[in-house]
Enzyme design. Sequence first.
Site, PDB file in Angstrom:
ATOM      1  N   THR A 184       0.799  -1.218   0.000  1.00 51.39           N
ATOM      2  CA  THR A 184       0.000   0.000   0.000  1.00 51.39           C
ATOM      3  C   THR A 184       0.838   1.277   0.000  1.00 51.39           C
ATOM      4  O   THR A 184       0.275   2.375  -0.062  1.00 51.39           O
ATOM      5  CB  THR A 184      -0.943   0.023   1.220  1.00 51.39           C
ATOM      6  N   CYS A 185       2.142   1.148   0.029  1.00 52.00           N
ATOM      7  CA  CYS A 185       3.029   2.311   0.079  1.00 52.00           C
ATOM      8  C   CYS A 185       3.276   2.839  -1.342  1.00 52.00           C
ATOM      9  O   CYS A 185       3.773   2.113  -2.210  1.00 52.00           O
ATOM     10  CB  CYS A 185       4.351   1.916   0.732  1.00 52.00           C
TER      11      CYS A 185
END
Length: 116
Positions: free
Chosen positions: A9-10
Site C-alpha cells: 500500500t506504500c
Amino acid sequence: MITLYGIKTCDTCRKARKALDTQDTPYRYHDLREQGLDETLLEHLVDRVGLATLLNTRSTTWRSLDAADQQSAKNDAEGARSLMLANPTLLKRPLLDTGDRVIVGFKHDEYADLPH
C-alpha cells in the site's frame, strides 16, 4: 539477487517497483506486512544503515504508538528493535538490498545505476 522490502500500500514502494520493472532489473519483493520481519533480517539492515536510519518516525504506525513506546524506541536500541519486530511497518521503506549496500527510500538516480 536484489531484494526490495516494502509494503503493497506504500506509494513510494510502488514507484520503486515500477522503476525496477521498467529497467528490467531482476529482484525479489518482500512485503514486510505480509511476510514479516525476523531478527536476522533486522540485524542485517541495522548493520548496513543503522537503527536511526531505519526507524520511520513519520509513519502512521509510529503515530499510533503511545508516548512511552515512542520514547523507548528513541532512547533504547533494544526497545526500538522490539518495536520494529512487532511492527515491521516502523521501518522506512522501500529498502533495496543489492547485496553490497542497502538503499533506504526511493532515489531514482540510485536505482538507475543498478545492473540490469
